[in-house]
Design a protein around this motif. Structure first.
Motif, short mmCIF file in Angstrom:
data_model
loop_
_atom_site.label_atom_id
_atom_site.label_comp_id
_atom_site.label_asym_id
_atom_site.label_seq_id
_atom_site.Cartn_x
_atom_site.Cartn_y
_atom_site.Cartn_z
N GLU A 281 0.81 -1.22 0.00
CA GLU A 281 0.00 0.00 0.00
C GLU A 281 0.84 1.27 0.00
O GLU A 281 0.32 2.37 -0.22
N ARG A 311 -4.97 -5.34 -6.38
CA ARG A 311 -3.61 -5.80 -6.06
C ARG A 311 -2.90 -6.12 -7.38
O ARG A 311 -3.37 -6.96 -8.15
N ASP A 327 -0.62 -2.29 -4.01
CA ASP A 327 -2.07 -2.11 -3.86
C ASP A 327 -2.46 -0.72 -4.34
O ASP A 327 -1.97 0.29 -3.82
N SER A 329 -5.69 1.99 -5.48
CA SER A 329 -7.11 2.28 -5.29
C SER A 329 -7.88 1.99 -6.58
O SER A 329 -7.33 2.05 -7.68
#
Length: 359
Positions: A281, A311, A327, A329
């Protein structure tokens, strides 16, 4: 801030089973009203440490103090704790009321006091109308609530939880961990829980004690453990982490594949082989400026939709033969129209890069 004097103090604790050392020089302070999780893989020593605190497996050497009193050699009955096991350990032939009352009856308290305490506790755990039933008539989650009520009946100073949720299905487990944490806050009882489930530890604990092969790897808040793992083991065990082999290039620079990254290099000497770590992330694929540092070209090898995010598996370019997980959005993937096979620049922010000694 915690008080200056710990409620539970463990000093230089060792535990041997024959030639096997289960605990190696464990020292730990736990403060009043804290919720502390012992977290680690099977065989790391976390349950052995809990059992030493309870007096169920006396340590080979070392000292345990509770509320300023040395309890190192006391039997379980001489220690001030309640315990909840993974298997609940309820008495099947006793009603729920009788299970909760068991410890109080052993202390020969007046019947009226026992009855009032049982009613209070069953109400507290949401089972006020279940007292006349027997354990077999309740669900696993309800039985675990009964076990909690029984453990708290005598108002112990310390609550010990040995993987209390592992026998439950996922949905019940998520619900009950919230209830346990709320109950702990309501009662203000110092609590130690053993778990191998990182999500349980991250959501329930005030502090986490990460253990591995009989030693403590790191002690810290959930935010510290996740965001600043002290070792590659902790980084790998908690959450998802990318690991990339690298070499210290000098200064605050590490070489990975065909590029250099600027980051804190933890005082490693130049040419030292290291492992570079970054969480999925924390890899950034948006708002990349022309003069930004730590920008790497990558190829999208796979893209998996996981509801609230995608992912991506990235390879090629600076990563050479290594696959990196990132990761992104949903909005970013849609806005950039990211597809498998695309070349995509990504940025490794300096503050999120960790460098460890090569394993």
């Amino acid at each position: 801030m915690p008080p200056a004097s710990p409620y539970l103090r463990i000093e230089n604790l060792w535990k041997n089973f024959g030639d096997f050392t289960a605990l190696q020089d464990i020292s730990l302070d736990i403060f009043e009203n804290e919720f502390v999780c012992f977290l680690g893989p099977s065989g790391c020593g976390k349950t052995t440490l809990l059992r030493a605190i309870a007096g169920l497996d006396i340590q080979s050497s070392g000292k345990i103090e509770q509320a300023g009193t040395d309890i190192s050699a006391l039997p379980p009955a001489g220690r001030d704790f309640g315990i909840v096991f993974q298997s609940y350990a309820l008495f099947p032939n006793l009603s729920i009321e009788k299970n909760v009352a068991y410890g109080l009856e052993n202390r020969r308290l007046p019947k009226a006091d026992i009855s009032a305490r049982v009613i209070e506790l069953l109400d507290l755990v949401g089972l006020a109308d279940q007292g006349r039933k027997y354990p077999a008539q309740l669900s696993g989650g309800q039985q675990q609530r009964v076990a909690l009520a029984r453990a708290m009946a005598t108002s112990p100073g310390l609550l010990l939880l040995d993987e209390p949720l592992s026998a439950l299905d996922a949905r019940v487990r998520v619900h009950l961990r919230t209830e346990i944490k709320d109950l702990q806050r309501t009662l203000g009882v110092t609590t130690v829980m053993v778990t191998h489930d990182q999500e349980e530890a991250l959501t329930m604990a005030d502090r986490i004690v990460v253990m591995n092969q009989g030693v403590i790897e790191q002690i810290g808040t959930p935010e510290d453990i996740y965001g600043q793992p002290a070792s590659a083991f902790v980084a790998d065990f908690i959450g998802t982490m990318n690991f990339i082999p690298g070499t210290i290039a000098g200064g605050e620079t590490v070489n990975i594949g065909t590029t250099n990254l600027s980051c804190a290099t933890e005082n490693f000497a130049p040419d030292t082989s290291v492992t570079v770590a970054i969480r999925p992330e924390d890899i950034n694929a948006q708002d990349i400026a022309e003069n930004d540092i730590n920008v790497l070209e990558s190829k999208v090898q796979h893209l998996e939709f996981l509801g609230s995010f995608y992912r991506a598996e990235l390879s090629g370019g600076a990563f050479e033969n290594h696959t990196i997980i990132a990761d992104f959005s949903v909005n970013l993937v849609r806005r950039k129209n990211v597809r498998v096979g695309d070349m995509l620049p990504v940025k490794f922010p300096e503050k999120f890069i960790r460098v460890y000694e090569a394993g």
